[in-house]
Design an enzyme around this catalytic site. Structure first.
Site, PDB file in Angstrom:
ATOM      1  N   TYR A  23       0.705  -0.983   0.026  1.00 23.05           N
ATOM      2  CA  TYR A  23      -0.068   0.074   0.011  1.00 23.05           C
ATOM      3  C   TYR A  23       0.792   1.339  -0.020  1.00 23.05           C
ATOM      4  CZ  TYR A  23      -3.973  -3.257   1.054  1.00 23.05           C
ATOM      5  OH  TYR A  23      -4.724  -4.273   0.846  1.00 23.05           O
ATOM      6  N   HIS A 100      -9.259   1.665  -5.835  1.00 20.29           N
ATOM      7  CA  HIS A 100      -8.485   0.928  -5.201  1.00 20.29           C
ATOM      8  C   HIS A 100      -7.081   1.319  -5.447  1.00 20.29           C
ATOM      9  CE1 HIS A 100     -11.900  -1.752  -4.066  1.00 20.29           C
ATOM     10  NE2 HIS A 100     -12.053  -1.631  -5.445  1.00 20.29           N
TER      11      HIS A 100
END
Length: 163
Positions: A23, A100
């Site tokens: 991430y 996302h």
């Protein structure tokens, strides 16, 4: 001025510290700062919220019906499990873009299925935090186009009545 709601789902409050190899190192507050900056520069009014609670996200989506022109949502883990969020988006009928940070189609098999995609205007994945800005840009362009069509249609109706 367009009003857009940005919703961050579960665990996104841990951005910058959670699984950095997946991430990245950008915190949620830095993501929200870049969203706010983009909004100011493009004449948008944006409100950003994060919750780890599915019901709270559903409530915010429902409340958006009378307050916002569009929604940008990163449902995170709820992408693959939440019929409730999907149904809330369908019920309010507000143009929604699903975001996302990672490309969910390059990850584990269970992440490939999105309950949200079928009711979203678009899905953006794999661009990291920039995906939120791309979503804002696309959603604003879509809404501006819809407003032009709406005005042109209304104008056409007025001309027909006077003819």
């Amino acid at each position: 001025m367009l009003r857009l709601l940005v919703l961050h789902g579960p665990n996104l409050n841990l951005l910058g510290t959670r699984e950095r190899s997946i991430y990245g190192t950008t915190s949620l507050s830095a993501v929200n700062e870049s969203i706010a900056k983009y909004a100011r520069e493009h004449g948008l009014e944006v409100e950003a919220r994060q919750s780890n609670v599915e019901g709270e996200l559903v409530t915010w989506i429902q409340e958006a019906r009378d307050r916002f022109d569009g929604i940008v949502i990163n449902p995170a883990g709820y992408t693959h499990t939440s019929v409730a969020i999907r149904d809330a988006i369908a019920a309010v009928a507000i143009p929604t873009v699903e975001v996302h940070l990672t490309n969910i189609h390059q990850r584990e098999e269970f992440r490939h299925k999105s309950f949200i995609a079928g009711v979203a205007l678009a899905q953006i994945s794999g661009f990291g935090p920039t995906g939120y800005l791309l979503a804002l840009e696309g959603l604003a362009a879509h809404l501006a186009g819809a407003r032009k069509v709406s005005r042109a249609t209304a104008s056409g109706r007025k001309k027909k009545r006077h003819a």
